[in-house]
Design a protein around this motif. Structure first.
Motif, short mmCIF file in Angstrom:
data_model
loop_
_atom_site.label_atom_id
_atom_site.label_comp_id
_atom_site.label_asym_id
_atom_site.label_seq_id
_atom_site.Cartn_x
_atom_site.Cartn_y
_atom_site.Cartn_z
N PRO A 169 -6.58 0.79 -6.65
CA PRO A 169 -7.00 1.88 -5.78
C PRO A 169 -7.16 1.36 -4.35
N ILE A 170 -6.35 1.86 -3.45
CA ILE A 170 -6.40 1.46 -2.03
C ILE A 170 -6.42 2.72 -1.19
N ASP A 171 -7.56 2.96 -0.54
CA ASP A 171 -7.67 4.11 0.36
C ASP A 171 -8.18 3.59 1.69
N PHE A 172 -7.35 3.69 2.73
CA PHE A 172 -7.75 3.15 4.04
C PHE A 172 -9.01 3.82 4.56
N ASP A 173 -9.31 5.02 4.06
CA ASP A 173 -10.53 5.72 4.49
C ASP A 173 -11.75 5.27 3.72
N ASP A 174 -11.56 4.38 2.76
CA ASP A 174 -12.67 3.92 1.90
C ASP A 174 -12.71 2.38 1.94
N ILE A 220 1.64 -0.05 4.73
CA ILE A 220 2.42 1.14 5.09
C ILE A 220 1.50 2.03 5.93
N SER A 221 1.96 2.38 7.12
CA SER A 221 1.10 3.16 8.02
C SER A 221 0.71 4.47 7.34
N ALA A 222 -0.50 4.92 7.67
CA ALA A 222 -1.00 6.18 7.12
C ALA A 222 -1.29 7.11 8.28
N GLY A 223 -0.23 7.66 8.84
CA GLY A 223 -0.32 8.33 10.13
C GLY A 223 -0.57 9.82 10.09
N TYR A 224 -0.75 10.38 8.91
CA TYR A 224 -0.89 11.85 8.85
C TYR A 224 -2.33 12.26 9.06
N ALA A 225 -2.78 12.21 10.30
CA ALA A 225 -4.15 12.62 10.64
C ALA A 225 -4.27 12.56 12.16
N ASN A 240 9.73 0.76 12.80
CA ASN A 240 10.70 1.60 12.11
C ASN A 240 11.26 2.69 13.00
N GLY A 241 12.56 2.87 12.93
CA GLY A 241 13.22 3.97 13.62
C GLY A 241 12.81 5.30 13.00
N LEU A 242 13.15 6.37 13.69
CA LEU A 242 12.83 7.71 13.18
C LEU A 242 13.74 8.01 11.99
N TYR A 243 13.15 8.56 10.94
CA TYR A 243 13.90 8.83 9.72
C TYR A 243 14.93 9.94 9.96
N ALA A 244 16.07 9.82 9.29
CA ALA A 244 17.07 10.89 9.32
C ALA A 244 16.45 12.20 8.83
N GLU A 245 15.60 12.09 7.81
CA GLU A 245 14.96 13.29 7.26
C GLU A 245 14.05 13.97 8.28
N LEU A 246 13.51 13.16 9.19
CA LEU A 246 12.64 13.73 10.22
C LEU A 246 13.45 14.64 11.15
N LEU A 247 14.61 14.17 11.58
CA LEU A 247 15.45 15.00 12.45
C LEU A 247 15.90 16.26 11.70
N THR A 276 0.85 -1.20 0.00
CA THR A 276 0.00 0.00 0.00
C THR A 276 0.88 1.25 0.00
N GLY A 277 0.25 2.37 -0.27
CA GLY A 277 0.95 3.66 -0.12
C GLY A 277 2.14 3.85 -1.03
N VAL A 278 2.06 3.37 -2.26
CA VAL A 278 3.26 3.39 -3.11
C VAL A 278 3.60 4.77 -3.66
N SER A 279 2.74 5.76 -3.40
CA SER A 279 3.14 7.12 -3.81
C SER A 279 4.06 7.75 -2.76
N GLY A 280 4.12 7.16 -1.58
CA GLY A 280 4.95 7.72 -0.50
C GLY A 280 6.40 7.27 -0.61
N GLY A 281 7.26 7.92 0.15
CA GLY A 281 8.69 7.64 0.10
C GLY A 281 9.02 6.19 0.41
N LEU A 282 8.43 5.65 1.45
CA LEU A 282 8.74 4.27 1.84
C LEU A 282 8.07 3.26 0.92
N GLY A 283 6.78 3.44 0.66
CA GLY A 283 6.04 2.49 -0.19
C GLY A 283 6.66 2.37 -1.58
N ARG A 284 7.11 3.51 -2.12
CA ARG A 284 7.71 3.49 -3.46
C ARG A 284 8.98 2.64 -3.46
N1 NAP Z 1 9.59 6.63 11.18
C1 NAP Z 1 9.50 7.92 10.85
O1 NAP Z 1 10.39 8.76 11.13
C2 NAP Z 1 8.31 8.40 10.09
C3 NAP Z 1 8.30 9.71 9.64
C4 NAP Z 1 7.20 10.15 8.92
C5 NAP Z 1 6.15 9.29 8.69
N2 NAP Z 1 6.17 8.03 9.15
C6 NAP Z 1 5.05 7.08 8.93
O2 NAP Z 1 5.49 6.16 7.95
C7 NAP Z 1 4.60 6.18 6.83
C8 NAP Z 1 5.41 5.97 5.56
O3 NAP Z 1 6.38 6.98 5.50
P1 NAP Z 1 6.70 7.72 4.13
O4 NAP Z 1 8.03 8.29 4.30
O5 NAP Z 1 6.46 6.83 2.97
O6 NAP Z 1 5.58 8.88 4.13
P2 NAP Z 1 5.17 9.82 2.92
O7 NAP Z 1 6.20 9.82 1.86
O8 NAP Z 1 4.77 11.13 3.50
O9 NAP Z 1 3.87 9.13 2.33
C9 NAP Z 1 2.65 9.18 3.02
C10 NAP Z 1 2.01 7.82 2.91
O10 NAP Z 1 0.74 7.78 3.57
C11 NAP Z 1 -0.14 7.04 2.73
N3 NAP Z 1 -1.53 7.39 3.02
C12 NAP Z 1 -2.00 8.58 3.42
N4 NAP Z 1 -3.34 8.53 3.56
C13 NAP Z 1 -3.71 7.27 3.23
C14 NAP Z 1 -4.96 6.58 3.16
N5 NAP Z 1 -6.10 7.20 3.44
N6 NAP Z 1 -4.96 5.29 2.78
C15 NAP Z 1 -3.80 4.65 2.48
N7 NAP Z 1 -2.58 5.24 2.53
C16 NAP Z 1 -2.55 6.54 2.88
C17 NAP Z 1 0.27 7.43 1.34
O11 NAP Z 1 -0.22 6.49 0.43
P3 NAP Z 1 -0.77 6.80 -1.06
O12 NAP Z 1 0.17 6.14 -2.02
O13 NAP Z 1 -2.12 6.19 -1.08
O14 NAP Z 1 -0.80 8.30 -1.26
C18 NAP Z 1 1.78 7.38 1.50
O15 NAP Z 1 2.27 6.07 1.44
C19 NAP Z 1 3.87 7.51 6.92
O16 NAP Z 1 2.61 7.44 6.30
C20 NAP Z 1 3.79 7.72 8.41
O17 NAP Z 1 2.67 7.03 8.96
C21 NAP Z 1 7.25 7.55 9.83
#
Ligand code: NAP
Length: 289
Positions: A41-46, A63-68, A129-136, A5-13
């Motif tokens: 199409p995968i939307d955890f909210d749907d 892949i966690s979807a923690g931005y909320a 997962n540990g905290l990302y370097a980019e986060l710091l 899931t979440g392949v548009s995000g940094g980790l999923g990709r």
């Molecule tokens: N360990 C850390 O330091 C750290 C830092 C930031 C975040 N995180 C967590 O790790 C996850 C992956 O990190 P990342 O770097 O890949 O984040 P990212 O590049 O910001 O990507 C955000 C991710 O959230 C997904 N998402 C958002 N809303 C969603 C929904 N309703 N249903 C399904 N997927 C949804 C997106 O999926 P789509 O492809 O569907 O858009 C995407 O994979 C984050 O979402 C967050 O929960 C961890």
């Protein structure tokens, strides 16, 4: 078959790329914007998208979807657990948060999700997962910019340090665990990763002084770290367009760092990686700059 899931995000990709590069691995992509051909199409909210999207999946890389806000994250992650159970998914691999983050506000939805997945009829593997370097780097960015002129890096990092990891390392381990799980299920066994929780803490910890040194190299001038207070950090965040929950999490990270909680002692990362953990200093410096 593996679904990421979440392949548009940094980790999923990165996870999708890694699995796609392996011979004999059947992997499909999931994303909110999936068109049904290159990605589902995968939307955890749907929940309807999950019922269809999880069809035929053996191993789900969630892949966690923690931005909320927490209530939204709990609802969406709970919907994933329900749909995975209904679809007959055999193993769920969830990207959680490492133990060093236990006292941060980020931990609650992750620990809730871990518990929820443990109740499911499928096997589960928790990648903490540990905290990302980019986060710091990102947490340091607002204070880093003026340091180019003033030579003072004034950030609310206290005197603690944060153990950070390269996202690529986390992706490599996710690829390994998912591919091994899928292979083992295909050959009729139970995955060696079933029921396991891995602490993927970064093996390098940085604090304010180390970040000031990185900035000094970047700006080619002396830079001194000066701890700022939490109330100064809160005031600086206000009015910058952040969602309220983002300010909560950011202050919690500053607070935990100041208290010295974000420096990890042990990590499963080196054992699960084929090579040494990637260096993190440039990642922090780039994100800070
Ligand atoms: N360990 C850390 O330091 C750290 C830092 C930031 C975040 N995180 C967590 O790790 C996850 C992956 O990190 P990342 O770097 O890949 O984040 P990212 O590049 O910001 O990507 C955000 C991710 O959230 C997904 N998402 C958002 N809303 C969603 C929904 N309703 N249903 C399904 N997927 C949804 C997106 O999926 P789509 O492809 O569907 O858009 C995407 O994979 C984050 O979402 C967050 O929960 C961890």
């Amino acid at each position: 078959m593996i679904l990421v899931t979440g392949v548009s995000g940094g980790l999923g990709r990165l996870v999708l790329q890694g699995l796609s590069a392996l011979d004999g691995v059947d992997v499909v992509a999931g994303t909110r914007g999936g068109d049904g051909s290159t990605a589902r199409p995968i939307d955890f909210d749907d929940p309807a998208s999950l019922a269809e999207g999880f069809a035929g999946v053996d191993v789900l890389v969630m892949i966690s979807a923690g931005y909320a806000e927490d209530d939204v994250v709990l609802a969406r992650h709970g919907a994933v657990a329900d749909a995975a159970a209904a679809a007959g998914v055999r193993q769920v691999i969830y990207t959680s948060l490492a133990g060093s983050g236990e006292r941060t506000t980020l931990a609650l939805p992750h620990r809730w999700t871990e518990n929820r997945l443990a109740e499911g009829p499928f096997d589960h593997t928790i990648l903490r997962n540990g905290l990302y370097a980019e986060l710091l780097g990102g947490l340091s960015a607002a204070a880093a910019a003026p340091a180019a002129e003033s030579g003072i890096f004034a950030a609310a990092l206290g005197t603690g340090r944060m153990s950070v990891v390269a996202r690529e390392d986390l992706a490599d381990i996710t690829v390994r665990v998912a591919a091994e799980a899928d292979g083992e299920l295909t050959t009729g066994g139970r995955s060696r990763h079933a029921g396991r929780t891995y602490e993927l803490e970064g093996v390098t910890a940085l604090g304010g002084d180390e970040i000031a040194d990185l900035l000094a190299k970047k700006y080619d001038r002396p830079v001194t770290y000066q701890p700022a207070s939490l109330s100064e950090a809160r005031a600086a965040l206000a009015g910058q367009g952040f969602e309220a929950y983002q300010i909560t999490h950011t202050l919690s990270l500053f607070s935990n760092m100041g208290a010295g909680f974000l420096e990890a002692k042990d990590s499963d990362l080196p054992e699960l990686l084929a090579a040494a953990p990637r260096p993190v200093h440039d990642l922090v410096a780039d994100a800070a700059g």
